[in-house]
Design a protein around this motif. Structure first.
Motif, PDB file in Angstrom:
ATOM      1  N   THR A   5     -17.991 -22.529  -1.260  1.00  0.00           N
ATOM      2  CA  THR A   5     -17.356 -21.440  -0.527  1.00  0.00           C
ATOM      3  C   THR A   5     -18.406 -20.570   0.112  1.00  0.00           C
ATOM      4  O   THR A   5     -18.183 -19.413   0.409  1.00  0.00           O
ATOM      5  CB  THR A   5     -16.503 -20.582  -1.480  1.00  0.00           C
TER       6      THR A   5
ATOM      7  N   TYR B  72     -17.845 -18.379   3.108  1.00  0.00           N
ATOM      8  CA  TYR B  72     -16.956 -17.241   3.021  1.00  0.00           C
ATOM      9  C   TYR B  72     -17.543 -16.110   2.189  1.00  0.00           C
ATOM     10  O   TYR B  72     -17.041 -15.022   2.185  1.00  0.00           O
ATOM     11  CB  TYR B  72     -15.640 -17.650   2.375  1.00  0.00           C
ATOM     12  N   LYS B  73     -18.579 -16.412   1.480  1.00  0.00           N
ATOM     13  CA  LYS B  73     -19.067 -15.430   0.530  1.00  0.00           C
ATOM     14  C   LYS B  73     -19.956 -14.401   1.209  1.00  0.00           C
ATOM     15  O   LYS B  73     -20.732 -14.681   2.095  1.00  0.00           O
ATOM     16  CB  LYS B  73     -19.842 -16.118  -0.593  1.00  0.00           C
ATOM     17  N   HIS B  74     -19.849 -13.222   0.721  1.00  0.00           N
ATOM     18  CA  HIS B  74     -20.706 -12.146   1.188  1.00  0.00           C
ATOM     19  C   HIS B  74     -21.615 -11.773   0.036  1.00  0.00           C
ATOM     20  O   HIS B  74     -21.265 -11.011  -0.839  1.00  0.00           O
ATOM     21  CB  HIS B  74     -19.879 -10.932   1.589  1.00  0.00           C
ATOM     22  N   ASP B  75     -22.760 -12.423  -0.003  1.00  0.00           N
ATOM     23  CA  ASP B  75     -23.629 -12.271  -1.152  1.00  0.00           C
ATOM     24  C   ASP B  75     -24.837 -11.451  -0.774  1.00  0.00           C
ATOM     25  O   ASP B  75     -25.435 -11.652   0.276  1.00  0.00           O
ATOM     26  CB  ASP B  75     -24.068 -13.658  -1.641  1.00  0.00           C
TER      27      ASP B  75
ATOM     28  N   SER C  14     -15.637  -6.665   0.542  1.00  0.00           N
ATOM     29  CA  SER C  14     -16.652  -7.628   0.109  1.00  0.00           C
ATOM     30  C   SER C  14     -17.977  -7.347   0.821  1.00  0.00           C
ATOM     31  O   SER C  14     -18.000  -6.907   1.960  1.00  0.00           O
ATOM     32  CB  SER C  14     -16.193  -9.047   0.407  1.00  0.00           C
TER      33      SER C  14
ATOM     34  N   VAL D 129     -17.496 -10.081  -3.867  1.00  0.00           N
ATOM     35  CA  VAL D 129     -18.124 -11.220  -3.192  1.00  0.00           C
ATOM     36  C   VAL D 129     -17.115 -12.001  -2.359  1.00  0.00           C
ATOM     37  O   VAL D 129     -17.419 -12.475  -1.268  1.00  0.00           O
ATOM     38  CB  VAL D 129     -18.768 -12.144  -4.252  1.00  0.00           C
ATOM     39  N   LEU D 130     -15.914 -12.127  -2.865  1.00  0.00           N
ATOM     40  CA  LEU D 130     -14.954 -13.058  -2.258  1.00  0.00           C
ATOM     41  C   LEU D 130     -13.552 -12.601  -2.618  1.00  0.00           C
ATOM     42  O   LEU D 130     -13.308 -12.192  -3.759  1.00  0.00           O
ATOM     43  CB  LEU D 130     -15.218 -14.464  -2.819  1.00  0.00           C
TER      44      LEU D 130
ATOM     45  N   GLU E  39     -13.563 -12.148  -6.511  1.00  0.00           N
ATOM     46  CA  GLU E  39     -14.767 -12.425  -7.294  1.00  0.00           C
ATOM     47  C   GLU E  39     -15.733 -11.287  -7.035  1.00  0.00           C
ATOM     48  O   GLU E  39     -15.866 -10.833  -5.897  1.00  0.00           O
ATOM     49  CB  GLU E  39     -15.397 -13.746  -6.871  1.00  0.00           C
TER      50      GLU E  39
ATOM     51  N   LYS F 269     -19.515  -9.045  -8.511  1.00  0.00           N
ATOM     52  CA  LYS F 269     -20.670  -8.903  -9.397  1.00  0.00           C
ATOM     53  C   LYS F 269     -20.708  -7.469  -9.898  1.00  0.00           C
ATOM     54  O   LYS F 269     -20.410  -6.525  -9.175  1.00  0.00           O
ATOM     55  CB  LYS F 269     -21.965  -9.200  -8.647  1.00  0.00           C
TER      56      LYS F 269
ATOM     57  N   ARG G 139     -20.739 -11.801 -13.568  1.00  0.00           N
ATOM     58  CA  ARG G 139     -19.939 -12.292 -12.452  1.00  0.00           C
ATOM     59  C   ARG G 139     -18.529 -12.454 -12.982  1.00  0.00           C
ATOM     60  O   ARG G 139     -18.323 -13.052 -14.041  1.00  0.00           O
ATOM     61  CB  ARG G 139     -20.478 -13.629 -11.955  1.00  0.00           C
TER      62      ARG G 139
ATOM     63  N   GLU H 128     -18.621 -21.387 -10.541  1.00  0.00           N
ATOM     64  CA  GLU H 128     -18.225 -21.657  -9.155  1.00  0.00           C
ATOM     65  C   GLU H 128     -17.082 -22.663  -9.115  1.00  0.00           C
ATOM     66  O   GLU H 128     -16.130 -22.520  -8.346  1.00  0.00           O
ATOM     67  CB  GLU H 128     -19.416 -22.218  -8.363  1.00  0.00           C
TER      68      GLU H 128
ATOM     69  N   ASN I 183     -13.513 -22.049  -7.543  1.00  0.00           N
ATOM     70  CA  ASN I 183     -13.014 -22.910  -6.470  1.00  0.00           C
ATOM     71  C   ASN I 183     -11.657 -23.509  -6.812  1.00  0.00           C
ATOM     72  O   ASN I 183     -10.805 -23.694  -5.933  1.00  0.00           O
ATOM     73  CB  ASN I 183     -14.015 -24.027  -6.183  1.00  0.00           C
TER      74      ASN I 183
ATOM     75  N   PRO J 130     -10.350 -18.886   1.542  1.00  0.00           N
ATOM     76  CA  PRO J 130     -10.516 -17.491   1.138  1.00  0.00           C
ATOM     77  C   PRO J 130     -10.051 -16.539   2.240  1.00  0.00           C
ATOM     78  O   PRO J 130      -9.965 -16.903   3.409  1.00  0.00           O
ATOM     79  CB  PRO J 130     -12.024 -17.374   0.906  1.00  0.00           C
TER      80      PRO J 130
END
Lengths: 176, 254
Positions: free
Chosen positions: A168, A171-174, B144, B161-162, B174, B176, B185, B224, B228, B235
């Motif tokens: 993913t 799509y993730k905003h890390d 996010s 994050v998501l 999701e 942190k 997490r 993960e 998923n 998402p």
């Protein structure tokens, strides 16, 4: 119906590739499937996707396995016109295809077919059981055994590859 | 409680009944051995999906396109298997492979060992989040990729994050949670006007190097895989997420 088949093509091609392990054979299988479906339409009440996959699977069993399908990985027929990709990655990809193909070919046909349908058809276990005309429990156990066998075979032939998570990632905003 | 490989395999495909799905998800989050078994199943499945999806980068043969484009199909047409009459036409257009698809060729034959990474101890307990807590406020309002301090004492910072919809049609996030001493997490889902922690693992990236950490824990990649498996469809996009925040997570206007 032709437009509807066109919509199903991506999934059908992946299933065919998982069954045959060869890009050309996969598209040949898809061609045969489509030709047959266009002639012999699904019975009333049968969803097109299930009919198409059932026909594909029957063709695979009846015709393809009787022929000398190439078992070796389709190294020479991988797409060449890939832009902006490192050559080492392509080589690793071909090795990965060969190993996975080899592992798939070791599976009993029933497990291989069931797993291919589970991975690429987009259908539920119940729908797959209808296609294969077996109980749902059989679908579940075949898939589980196939995955276990694949894992054992692939781990015996380990190739060190870099770990890249793309599940993913887009799509993730890390934050780092 | 022990779970069979069949159950783990069905969990991967979201084919267990909802109650059992939750049980297995929680068990994976708390049992390192179970998490490793699940990860092995997920890896071989990912290998198949990534390898055989490579056909997507190959153009559909022209003969097939023509077959599906022809206005009339001859019902008396005798089917000939293409092995004897292979018609192959190359496309004039260059094949442009999606970078994502190409990268997956390399990946998840993931035939590397599954190691259990040392992690920090702090995780969030599963269950409802108090509606008066800073965590509830942060989950409800922070987009996010934005970090927000929620506890001043330990400089606790939350970073969503998501955001996604799960198979029970709940909006989930999701995120942190990091402090000066540890990190986690986690995944929280919104249900009946309340956030509920569904999953939480220590985040070893945040842990200090000289801090004692237990040897066994769920690995980030197993986390993960669990996340998923929870996601229904794609998402939520950034725009849609902002709308959800504005609607207080009640619905998504589309």
């Amino acid at each position: 119906m032709q437009n509807r088949i066109l919509e199903l093509l991506p999934n059908l091609r992946r299933v065919a590739f998982a069954l045959t392990g060869d890009l050309h054979d996969a598209d040949d299988l898809v061609q045969s499937t489509v030709e047959r479906v266009l002639v012999k339409r699904p019975p009333a009440g049968v969803p097109l996707i299930k009919w198409v996959l059932r026909v594909c699977r029957n063709i695979w069993i009846d015709e393809i396995r009787k022929r000398k399908v190439r078992v070796a990985s389709d190294i020479d027929n991988m797409p060449h016109e890939i832009s902006n990709v490192d050559g080492e990655q392509i080589a690793l990809g071909r090795i990965a295809l060969g190993q996975v193909n080899s592992a798939m070919k070791r599976l009993p046909e029933a497990q291989q077919t069931t797993l291919a349908l589970a991975a690429f058809s987009g259908l539920s276990y119940l729908e797959i059981s209808d296609i294969l005309d077996v109980p749902v429990g059989t679908v579940m156990s075949r898939i589980a055994r196939a995955r276990a066998s694949l894992n054992r075979t692939l781990n015996r032939n380990r190739v060190e590859t870099p770990s890249i998570d793309t599940s993913t990632e887009r799509y993730k905003h890390d934050l780092h | 409680m022990t779970y069979t490989n069949e159950q783990l395999s069905a969990f991967l495909d979201n084919e267990l009944e909802p109650g059992l799905m939750s049980q297995v998800r929680e068990a994976i989050a708390s049992d390192a051995d179970l998490a490793q078994r699940f990860e092995e199943i997920a890896i071989s499945d990912s290998a198949i999906r990534s390898v055989y999806s490579a056909i997507d980068t190959k153009p559909i043969p022209q003969s097939l396109v023509d077959l599906l484009s022809s206005p009339k199909v001859d019902q008396s047409h005798k089917i000939s298997t293409p092995w004897t009459q292979r018609v192959w036409q190359t496309s004039n257009k260059p094949v442009v492979a999606a970078t994502y698809g190409v990268l997956t060729l390399v990946i998840i034959v993931s035939l590397f060992s599954i190691t259990l990474a040392p992690t920090a101890q702090t995780t969030l307990a599963t269950g409802p989040v108090s509606a008066t807590s800073n965590l509830h406020v942060a989950l409800s309002t922070v987009p996010s990729a934005i970090s927000s301090e929620i506890t001043k004492r330990e400089h606790g910072v939350i970073t969503p994050v998501l955001t996604f919809l799960d198979h029970q049609y709940r909006f989930c996030r999701e995120f942190k949670l990091q402090s000066s001493k540890s990190g986690a997490r986690s995944v929280a889902c919104y249900q009946e006007n309340q956030w509920r922690i569904e999953l939480s693992i220590p985040d070893n990236i945040s842990a200090k190097q000289n801090q004692y950490i237990p040897a066994s824990s769920i690995t980030p990649s197993a986390f993960e895989n669990v996340v998923n498996s929870m996601i229904l469809g794609d998402p939520i996009s950034s725009d849609e997420e902002m709308k959800l925040i504005g609607n207080r997570w009640s619905k998504l206007d589309r």
